[in-house]
Design an enzyme around this catalytic site. Structure first.
Site, PDB file in Angstrom:
ATOM      1  CG  HIS A  62      -0.408   0.103   2.531  1.00 24.21           C
ATOM      2  ND1 HIS A  62       0.404  -0.843   3.090  1.00 24.21           N
ATOM      3  CD2 HIS A  62      -0.507   1.098   3.459  1.00 24.21           C
ATOM      4  CE1 HIS A  62       0.765  -0.455   4.309  1.00 24.21           C
ATOM      5  NE2 HIS A  62       0.227   0.732   4.561  1.00 24.21           N
ATOM      6  CG  HIS A  64       0.030   4.429   4.656  1.00 24.99           C
ATOM      7  ND1 HIS A  64      -0.711   3.669   5.536  1.00 24.99           N
ATOM      8  CD2 HIS A  64      -0.826   5.375   4.172  1.00 24.99           C
ATOM      9  CE1 HIS A  64      -1.955   4.120   5.571  1.00 24.99           C
ATOM     10  NE2 HIS A  64      -2.053   5.152   4.755  1.00 24.99           N
ATOM     11  CG  ASP A  66       4.839   3.221   7.453  1.00 26.50           C
ATOM     12  OD1 ASP A  66       3.918   3.697   6.749  1.00 26.50           O
ATOM     13  OD2 ASP A  66       4.662   2.282   8.252  1.00 26.50           O
ATOM     14  CG  HIS A  67       4.194   0.282   4.342  1.00 26.15           C
ATOM     15  ND1 HIS A  67       4.037  -1.011   4.750  1.00 26.15           N
ATOM     16  CD2 HIS A  67       3.768   1.053   5.374  1.00 26.15           C
ATOM     17  CE1 HIS A  67       3.527  -1.031   5.971  1.00 26.15           C
ATOM     18  NE2 HIS A  67       3.352   0.211   6.370  1.00 26.15           N
ATOM     19  CG  HIS A 120      -4.019   0.195   6.728  1.00 32.41           C
ATOM     20  ND1 HIS A 120      -3.978   0.774   7.966  1.00 32.41           N
ATOM     21  CD2 HIS A 120      -2.846   0.529   6.113  1.00 32.41           C
ATOM     22  CE1 HIS A 120      -2.829   1.446   8.103  1.00 32.41           C
ATOM     23  NE2 HIS A 120      -2.130   1.299   6.995  1.00 32.41           N
ATOM     24  CG  ASP A 142       0.708  -1.036   7.867  1.00 31.90           C
ATOM     25  OD1 ASP A 142       1.632  -1.815   8.162  1.00 31.90           O
ATOM     26  OD2 ASP A 142       0.847   0.194   7.785  1.00 31.90           O
ATOM     27  CG  HIS A 180       4.090  -1.420  11.537  1.00 27.30           C
ATOM     28  ND1 HIS A 180       4.876  -0.301  11.693  1.00 27.30           N
ATOM     29  CD2 HIS A 180       3.332  -1.192  10.444  1.00 27.30           C
ATOM     30  CE1 HIS A 180       4.597   0.570  10.741  1.00 27.30           C
ATOM     31  NE2 HIS A 180       3.660   0.059   9.955  1.00 27.30           N
TER      32      HIS A 180
HETATM   33 FE    FE Z   1       2.755   1.034   8.190  1.00 28.91          FE
HETATM   34 ZN    ZN Z   2       0.005   1.771   6.530  1.00 28.03          ZN
END
Ligand code: FE
Ligand code: ZN
Length: 269
Positions: A62, A64, A66-67, A120, A142, A180
């Site tokens: 996805h 985001h 942080d990915h 998400h 996530d 995570h």
């Molecule tokens: Fe994340």
């Molecule tokens: Zn995420």
């Protein structure tokens, strides 16, 4: 000429590479080739791309940051092919995927099935496949965490219940490769939902020990998650009753129980 002795299949190495504050970038290595999933930064992966290890593919679940934060740097450095969800805005992507698609990685001798698991984010996908003859894994970003699940940012509780249902239906020995390290916090909450769940109590002990050694708590098996994760246990009387008691109303459907649990978890300190 026909060769009738089958080549023994190579064993895959599956590693959660810590990144940012609490992310894992999953790396699979096989036959001197590698793939990574959701590189939120490039540096921890660059450090592993030594000794001739070739990065063939970057899989994204996805959009985001942080990915996907390390995608461009890694792609430029290695020329790896980047796979991602069909409908999300990504910094870089070569191959857009949706449910029913297959990812074929001949260098790694791997194939992954793509699942749509929105909730998400609106276009979140998962990758499921055998890593070698003995190991099956799902890279679920996530959406599903160990003893928890992702927050609903772009979808609905009903979508998330359906997405988790797809993951629940995979073979029970599937390794849940989530993005995570949230397990200890999730367990602190889940013990309020099901204080008498013996499997959860055991998982709590195991996780405390792993964290005290500085080790990852993932990947759990799907079987373990089915026994311990409240978000996969909406049909268990204790889970429904605890959620209803927390929100103070009757909860008549799995979707309503899910929404009650998600709210409870969001508020939990
Ligand atoms: Fe994340
Ligand atoms: Zn995420």
């Amino acid at each position: 000429m026909k060769n009738d002795t089958a080549q023994p299949q190579a064993v895959a190495a599956l590693t959660p590479v810590p990144a940012l504050s609490d992310n894992y970038i999953w790396m699979v290595r096989k036959n001197g080739h590698a793939l990574v999933v959701d590189p939120g930064e490039a540096a921890p992966i660059q450090a592993l791309l030594r000794d001739g290890l070739v990065l063939d593919a970057i899989l994204l679940t996805h959009h985001h940051g942080d990915h996907v934060g390390g995608v461009q740097a890694l792609q430029q450095l290695t020329g790896a092919r980047v796979y991602g969800p069909a409908t999300e805005r990504l910094p870089y992507c070569d191959v857009r995927l949706r449910e029913g698609d297959m990812v074929e990685l001949p260098g790694l001798d791997l194939q992954f099935q793509v699942l749509d698991i929105p909730g998400h984010t609106a276009g979140h996908i998962a990758y499921y496949g055998m890593l070698d003859a003995d190991t099956r894994a799902v890279f679920c970003g996530d959406t599903l965490f160990s003893v928890g699940c992702g927050r609903i940012f772009e979808g609905t509780p009903a979508q998330m219940v359906e997405s988790l249902g797809k993951l629940k239906a995979l073979p029970q020995d599937t390794l849940v490769c989530c993005a995570h390290e949230y397990t200890a916090g999730n367990i602190g909450w889940a013990l309020h939902v099901e204080p008498d769940n013996a499997a959860l109590q055991q998982r709590a002990q195991d996780v405390t020990r792993l964290r005290s050694l500085g080790r990852p708590t993932v990947p759990p098996s799907l079987a373990s998650e089915l026994q311990t994760n409240p978000f996969l246990r909406l049909d268990h009387a204790q889970v429904g009753a605890a959620a209803a008691a927390h929100v103070g109303t009757r909860l008549d459907s799995p979707q309503a129980i899910f929404a009650g649990l998600r709210q409870w978890k969001n508020d939990f300190k």
